[in-house]
Design a protein around this motif. Structure first.
Motif, PDB file in Angstrom:
ATOM      1  N   SER A 262      31.409  85.715 142.838  1.00  0.00           N
ATOM      2  CA  SER A 262      30.992  86.168 144.165  1.00  0.00           C
ATOM      3  C   SER A 262      32.014  85.841 145.244  1.00  0.00           C
ATOM      4  CB  SER A 262      29.649  85.553 144.531  1.00  0.00           C
ATOM      5  OG  SER A 262      29.700  84.139 144.503  1.00  0.00           O
ATOM      6  N   SER A 263      32.968  84.943 144.964  1.00  0.00           N
ATOM      7  CA  SER A 263      33.970  84.599 145.980  1.00  0.00           C
ATOM      8  C   SER A 263      35.015  85.693 146.146  1.00  0.00           C
ATOM      9  CB  SER A 263      34.656  83.283 145.611  1.00  0.00           C
ATOM     10  OG  SER A 263      35.387  83.411 144.398  1.00  0.00           O
ATOM     11  N   ILE A 264      35.081  86.645 145.239  1.00  0.00           N
ATOM     12  CA  ILE A 264      36.065  87.730 145.333  1.00  0.00           C
ATOM     13  C   ILE A 264      35.605  88.733 146.374  1.00  0.00           C
ATOM     14  CG2 ILE A 264      37.215  89.596 144.079  1.00  0.00           C
ATOM     15  CD1 ILE A 264      36.861  87.968 141.535  1.00  0.00           C
ATOM     16  N   ASN A 265      36.459  89.042 147.318  1.00  0.00           N
ATOM     17  CA  ASN A 265      36.135  89.992 148.376  1.00  0.00           C
ATOM     18  C   ASN A 265      35.856  91.363 147.778  1.00  0.00           C
ATOM     19  OD1 ASN A 265      36.470  91.960 150.592  1.00  0.00           O
ATOM     20  ND2 ASN A 265      37.114  90.175 151.774  1.00  0.00           N
ATOM     21  N   GLU A 266      34.751  91.975 148.211  1.00  0.00           N
ATOM     22  CA  GLU A 266      34.367  93.268 147.639  1.00  0.00           C
ATOM     23  C   GLU A 266      35.367  94.374 147.958  1.00  0.00           C
ATOM     24  OE1 GLU A 266      31.354  94.705 151.242  1.00  0.00           O
ATOM     25  OE2 GLU A 266      30.576  94.265 149.248  1.00  0.00           O
ATOM     26  N   ASN A 267      36.215  94.153 148.960  1.00  0.00           N
ATOM     27  CA  ASN A 267      37.250  95.133 149.272  1.00  0.00           C
ATOM     28  C   ASN A 267      38.471  95.006 148.368  1.00  0.00           C
ATOM     29  OD1 ASN A 267      35.828  96.302 151.482  1.00  0.00           O
ATOM     30  ND2 ASN A 267      36.428  94.559 152.765  1.00  0.00           N
ATOM     31  N   ASP A 268      38.552  93.903 147.636  1.00  0.00           N
ATOM     32  CA  ASP A 268      39.658  93.696 146.694  1.00  0.00           C
ATOM     33  C   ASP A 268      39.248  94.289 145.350  1.00  0.00           C
ATOM     34  OD1 ASP A 268      41.921  92.894 145.418  1.00  0.00           O
ATOM     35  OD2 ASP A 268      41.777  90.781 146.014  1.00  0.00           O
ATOM     36  N   LYS A 269      39.198  95.595 145.287  1.00  0.00           N
ATOM     37  CA  LYS A 269      38.588  96.278 144.154  1.00  0.00           C
ATOM     38  C   LYS A 269      39.372  96.072 142.854  1.00  0.00           C
ATOM     39  CE  LYS A 269      36.403  99.778 147.062  1.00  0.00           C
ATOM     40  NZ  LYS A 269      35.131  99.039 147.039  1.00  0.00           N
ATOM     41  N   ALA A 270      40.701  96.025 142.942  1.00  0.00           N
ATOM     42  CA  ALA A 270      41.495  95.850 141.723  1.00  0.00           C
ATOM     43  C   ALA A 270      41.220  94.492 141.086  1.00  0.00           C
ATOM     44  CB  ALA A 270      42.979  96.013 142.033  1.00  0.00           C
ATOM     45  N   LEU A 271      41.226  93.423 141.904  1.00  0.00           N
ATOM     46  CA  LEU A 271      40.955  92.087 141.370  1.00  0.00           C
ATOM     47  C   LEU A 271      39.525  91.998 140.858  1.00  0.00           C
ATOM     48  CD1 LEU A 271      41.719  89.168 140.832  1.00  0.00           C
ATOM     49  CD2 LEU A 271      41.102  88.625 143.202  1.00  0.00           C
ATOM     50  N   GLU A 272      38.590  92.579 141.590  1.00  0.00           N
ATOM     51  CA  GLU A 272      37.186  92.551 141.178  1.00  0.00           C
ATOM     52  C   GLU A 272      37.001  93.206 139.812  1.00  0.00           C
ATOM     53  OE1 GLU A 272      33.525  93.238 144.006  1.00  0.00           O
ATOM     54  OE2 GLU A 272      34.176  95.154 143.201  1.00  0.00           O
ATOM     55  N   ALA A 273      37.582  94.396 139.645  1.00  0.00           N
ATOM     56  CA  ALA A 273      37.473  95.094 138.363  1.00  0.00           C
ATOM     57  C   ALA A 273      38.179  94.327 137.255  1.00  0.00           C
ATOM     58  CB  ALA A 273      38.059  96.504 138.489  1.00  0.00           C
ATOM     59  N   ALA A 274      39.338  93.745 137.573  1.00  0.00           N
ATOM     60  CA  ALA A 274      40.090  93.006 136.559  1.00  0.00           C
ATOM     61  C   ALA A 274      39.315  91.781 136.081  1.00  0.00           C
ATOM     62  CB  ALA A 274      41.448  92.588 137.122  1.00  0.00           C
ATOM     63  N   VAL A 275      38.695  91.060 137.013  1.00  0.00           N
ATOM     64  CA  VAL A 275      37.935  89.865 136.636  1.00  0.00           C
ATOM     65  C   VAL A 275      36.706  90.255 135.816  1.00  0.00           C
ATOM     66  CG1 VAL A 275      36.503  88.003 137.555  1.00  0.00           C
ATOM     67  CG2 VAL A 275      38.762  88.424 138.524  1.00  0.00           C
ATOM     68  N   LEU A 276      36.019  91.324 136.210  1.00  0.00           N
ATOM     69  CA  LEU A 276      34.863  91.772 135.431  1.00  0.00           C
ATOM     70  C   LEU A 276      35.273  92.116 134.004  1.00  0.00           C
ATOM     71  CD1 LEU A 276      32.879  94.017 137.950  1.00  0.00           C
ATOM     72  CD2 LEU A 276      32.203  91.789 137.058  1.00  0.00           C
ATOM     73  N   MET A 277      36.361  92.849 133.852  1.00  0.00           N
ATOM     74  CA  MET A 277      36.825  93.210 132.511  1.00  0.00           C
ATOM     75  C   MET A 277      37.158  91.961 131.696  1.00  0.00           C
ATOM     76  SD  MET A 277      36.874  96.587 132.119  1.00  0.00           S
ATOM     77  CE  MET A 277      38.121  97.004 130.924  1.00  0.00           C
ATOM     78  N   CYS A 278      37.793  90.982 132.336  1.00  0.00           N
ATOM     79  CA  CYS A 278      38.141  89.745 131.626  1.00  0.00           C
ATOM     80  C   CYS A 278      36.894  88.984 131.202  1.00  0.00           C
ATOM     81  CB  CYS A 278      39.009  88.854 132.512  1.00  0.00           C
ATOM     82  SG  CYS A 278      40.752  89.295 132.489  1.00  0.00           S
TER      83      CYS A 278
END
Length: 455
Positions: A262-278
């Motif tokens: 939840s600490s990942i900014n929702e506007n940082d979509k690339a990092l958000e998607a990358a972390v979810l995939m990991c």
């Protein structure tokens, strides 16, 4: 007409009331989910029990869909708590809000924080099996090694895709594949992205072979320059330090777990998607390792429920992400794992870049053992009925549940939405089961997803 109060008992207890006692048509196997909206009878549901014990579905998975604020997360938390009572550990592989942290803590589970400055996750982490590899049969050891290699390559390719917003070339994937094989022979520990970057820079002969550099080191440098820059950027660029080393907090397979991202900014979509995939890859890799250890008789066998919320965020990250998501998640039945995917509406899937990706995303719904729908707008029905058979009455029911709540003119307060906690459970072409999810008092404290709005 009003529905009379219903009571349930054994045939010995209620035999004197015959003929006023009747059999129920709703399933009584699984987690007590709620009350049937038409008959008031108890409805039990969870994808693991319906697959394993009742044989009602062909795949131990459920796809939840509904507008925000109508209780999707509460319903899934209800399943998690019910399954915990029968020894099924749940894995929430990426909690973005967070919705599941409080529940997992109450269940004595593990909360793993991932984010900039919060905690790292190694995309190449192969799970718990290396520590016990020496005790495994040779064939099983080989299978696990190849599975870990495949997951590592899929994750590296996915991260390259997200970092560039474009997929790696066939040649670059071959270079990554060969670099991982080199590291598998060199290292006793789990490799990290920095190790892959070092191998690419060192240019060993077997990596140069797939790079097709024609014997020229200068040509090899030109071929790998873009890949080298992308790998270096993963360690300190737009992804920060999230993927820069070993996993900060290894997963414990003996209790429920949630990855708090939840600490990942929702506007940082690339990092958000990358972390979810990991998180998804790491979780399924750990389950494969646990199953291998159980096959070898080294640990007791367990079943797991994997919860994957907000899947649309990863799928929208770019063309081809659907294929990578599919490769990570497809084998849940073979691995003895129940699976729950959650999104809002069909538009989340229909808004993908290409028709090919949209068709594959609809396949996630079509392959699900059960589809659980909450309130949805009427505009969704055309797309939804392509994947799920719905009668006109069922469609009207779903659209009625998304109506706005009423206002109390005296108090000025808003009432509950008409569709709050109401879901339609669909299995194949069978008539749906409309149910109102019932939460116990002990669940209410861990079902407040609006804590930040409270004083």
């Amino acid at each position: 007409m009003p529905v009379p109060q219903e009571w349930r008992g054994t045939s010995m207890q209620v035999c004197g009331l015959w003929p006023f006692s009747i059999g129920s048509g709703t399933p009584m196997v699984g987690v007590p989910f709620g009350r049937h909206l038409l008959t008031g009878s108890t409805v039990c549901f969870d994808p693991i029990s319906w697959f394993k014990r009742a044989h009602l579905i062909a795949n131990p998975s459920a796809f939840f869909m509904g507008l925000p604020g109508l209780g999707k997360s509460s319903a899934v938390r209800h399943l998690i708590m019910g399954l915990a009572a029968v020894g099924v550990h749940s894995m929430v592989l990426g909690d973005l809000k967070p919705d599941y942290v409080d529940l997992v803590r109450v269940l004595g589970g593990q909360v793993i924080e991932v984010g900039r400055g919060r905690g790292r996750i190694n995309p190449l982490d192969s799970g718990a099996w290396p520590a016990s590899a020496g005790d495994l049969p040779r064939k099983l050891r080989k299978e696990l090694r190849e599975d870990a290699h495949g997951r590592r390559l899929t994750m590296l390719s996915s991260l390259v895709h997200l970092a560039r917003n474009a997929p790696p070339t066939d040649r670059e994937e071959a270079i990554l594949d060969r670099a991982l094989l080199v590291l598998g022979k060199r290292l006793e520990r789990t490799p990290v992205i920095g190790d892959v970057l070092d191998v690419v820079r060192q240019a060993p002969d077997n990596v140069r072979e797939v790079a097709i550099d024609r014997g020229s080191l200068d040509r090899y440098r030109d071929i790998t320059e873009g890949l080298e820059a992308t790998l270096a950027g993963m360690l300190s660029g737009r992804f920060g330090d999230v993927f820069s080393g070993q996993t900060t907090t290894p997963m414990d397979l003996d209790r429920p777990v949630v990855f708090d991202v939840s600490s990942i900014n929702e506007n940082d979509k690339a990092l958000e998607a990358a972390v979810l995939m990991c998180c998804w890859s790491y979780g399924f890799g750990q389950i494969n390792a646990a199953n291998a250890l159980a096959d070898a008789g080294l640990v007791a066998r367990r079943h797991y429920l994997v919860v994957m919320d907000e899947i649309w965020r990863a799928l929208r990250a770019g063309h081809g992400m659907v294929d990578r998501f599919d490769a990570i998640t497809r084998l849940n039945r073979a691995t003895g794992t129940g699976q729950v995917m959650i999104t809002h509406t069909m538009k989340d899937l229909e808004s993908l870049a290409s028709e090919e990706d949209r068709a594959k995303a609809r396949g996630f719904i079509e392959r699900a053992g059960a589809v659980v729908c909450g309130g949805l707008p009427g505009t969704e029905m055309t797309a939804l009925t392509k994947a799920v058979t719905l009668s006109r009455v069922e469609q009207d029911m779903l659209t009625g549940w998304q109506d706005p709540p009423t206002w109390d003119s005296t108090t000025g307060e808003e009432g509950d939405p008409p569709g709050l906690g109401k879901f339609l459970i669909k299995v194949g072409g069978r008539p749906g089961i409309p149910v109102k999810v019932t939460l116990t008092p002990s669940e209410l404290d861990v079902n407040d997803t609006n804590k930040r709005w409270q004083a």
